[in-house]
Design an enzyme around this catalytic site. Structure first.
Site, short mmCIF file in Angstrom:
data_model
loop_
_atom_site.label_atom_id
_atom_site.label_comp_id
_atom_site.label_asym_id
_atom_site.label_seq_id
_atom_site.Cartn_x
_atom_site.Cartn_y
_atom_site.Cartn_z
N LYS A 189 0.82 -1.21 0.00
CA LYS A 189 0.00 0.00 0.00
C LYS A 189 0.85 1.26 0.00
O LYS A 189 0.51 2.24 -0.65
CB LYS A 189 -0.96 0.00 1.19
CG LYS A 189 -2.10 -1.00 1.01
CD LYS A 189 -3.01 -0.99 2.22
CE LYS A 189 -4.24 -1.87 2.00
NZ LYS A 189 -5.08 -1.90 3.20
N LYS A 240 -5.11 -7.82 -10.02
CA LYS A 240 -6.18 -8.04 -9.05
C LYS A 240 -7.20 -6.90 -9.13
O LYS A 240 -6.80 -5.75 -9.20
CB LYS A 240 -5.56 -8.10 -7.64
CG LYS A 240 -6.57 -8.10 -6.52
CD LYS A 240 -5.91 -7.86 -5.17
CE LYS A 240 -6.91 -7.16 -4.25
NZ LYS A 240 -6.40 -6.80 -2.95
N LYS A 290 -9.90 -1.37 -5.78
CA LYS A 290 -10.30 0.04 -5.81
C LYS A 290 -9.11 0.92 -6.20
O LYS A 290 -9.25 1.90 -6.90
CB LYS A 290 -10.80 0.46 -4.42
CG LYS A 290 -12.08 -0.23 -4.00
CD LYS A 290 -12.25 -0.27 -2.46
CE LYS A 290 -13.33 -1.28 -2.05
NZ LYS A 290 -13.36 -1.56 -0.61
#
Ligand code: TYM
Length: 330
Positions: free
Chosen positions: A110, A200, A203
């Protein structure tokens, strides 16, 4: 059997969330005591706009209800309405080796993608463990991307029990420990749902098919999916995301047909895309309709969430009483 799972209100709900999680939510609410929550505290690690988070949380509640989470069978609530969870998260963080969160791959992924490297993002798995352990979950239906987080939750339970229960032995049922090691975690072993670009579906990649997006937008998304330049007659690659999505939404015999025709050739990508769009609208038609009805009455949804929170707190309290006593907070 107690089933617990959450979804972050960090963007519009997409097909990956549905196939990886929500579909299982609906199945499990028939079989046990189900608790499903809007992980708004977790979403704070990526959404930094109060109005937007409020909106996304409300939307997610509507989405889940429209898709079939049934308040008569499942407890639906906002994570932030349960102070017991944050309290347990803190307590867990004091027995949890820092080295174990530092190894977490979600944090690295992230921050690499540009999310702020906050302490909250780093300790995200601690809060997730608290979600699972405070409600004494047996099963946690999630997509395979959450597997490491579930392992960490088991580890957290073990650490807390070892720290506060003398002679704790995970294999001895006569010594239950302070928090239960979840007996079985249900990780969906089907492959991660791919997005329109083959990575994948996520969002944060902008490659999602949003369940409740306007038809036009969905059509555009699907028709503009990247494909290779195979001519109509040629065989198509069996690892194409387009095939994976068709297979995920079609019934078994149609899915088989698509696999066969991809292998054999003769059908062009445009036709497959059209079919995918049709399937998508068909599978979610009822939910889309139901969502429109639910959206007309926000007070009902707010009331449901409040009742859900009250019930969820009742379920978390015995765990917290035990833990507070053991660690000396009461
Ligand atoms: P989140 O909000 O990222 O995703 C919600 C659920 O959707 C699944 N999922 C997918 N499954 C298959 N293919 C995909 N492309 C895909 N994308 C998302 C996720 O695996 C997840 O099940 N940390 C969690 C939220 C959470 C939680 C919890 C879950 C907080 N506390 C306690 C279970 C128990 C998350 O970020 O999910």
């Amino acid at each position: 059997l107690r089933v617990v799972s959450g979804i972050q209100p960090s963007g519009a709900l997409h097909l990956g969330n549905y196939l990886g999680a929500v579909k299982q939510f609906i199945e499990f609410q028939e079989r046990g005591e189900a608790l499903y929550f809007i992980a708004d505290l977790h979403a704070l690690t990526s959404v930094r706009d109060g109005a937007r988070l409020r909106q996304l949380s409300g939307d997610l509640a509507l989405d889940l209800l429209a898709l079939g989470v049934d308040p008569a069978r499942a407890v639906l609530f906002r994570q932030s309405a349960i102070p017991e969870v944050t309290e347990l998260a803190w307590i867990l963080s004091t027995v949890w080796p820092a080295s174990s969160v530092l190894r977490g791959h979600a944090y690295k992924d992230k921050t690499r993608r540009g999310l702020a490297a906050s302490v909250g993002l780093l300790t995200y798995p601690v809060l997730m463990a608290a979600d699972i352990l405070s409600f004494e979950a047996d099963l946690v239906p999630v997509g395979s991307d959450q597997a490491q987080h579930l392992e960490l939750a088991r580890d957290a339970a073990l650490k807390l029990n070892q720290a506060y229960v003398p002679g704790f032995d995970a294999d001895d049922p006569a010594r239950p420990g302070l928090v239960r090691l979840p007996r079985a975690f249900m990780v969906d072993d089907r492959a991660t749902v791919p997005g329109t670009d083959g990575r994948k579906m996520s969002k944060s990649y902008g490659n999602t098919l949003e369940l409740f997006a306007p038809e036009r937008e969905l059509e555009k998304r699907i028709l503009s999916m990247k494909t290779d330049s195979s001519p109509i007659d040629a065989a198509k690659p069996l690892d194409a995301p387009l095939l994976a999505l068709l297979v995920a939404l079609a019934g078994p015999s149609e899915a088989e047909e698509h696999r066969r025709s991809f292998a054999g050739g003769g059908v062009g990508y445009a036709a497959y895309k059209r079919r995918l769009f049709e399937l998508f609208l068909g599978v979610f038609a009822k939910a889309r309709e139901r969502r429109r009805e639910l959206a007309a009455d926000p007070a009902v949804v707010a009331q449901l969430l409040a009742a859900g929170a009250e019930r969820a707190r009742q379920l978390a309290q015995p765990t917290l009483v035990r833990v507070r006593n053991a660690v000396g907070l009461s």
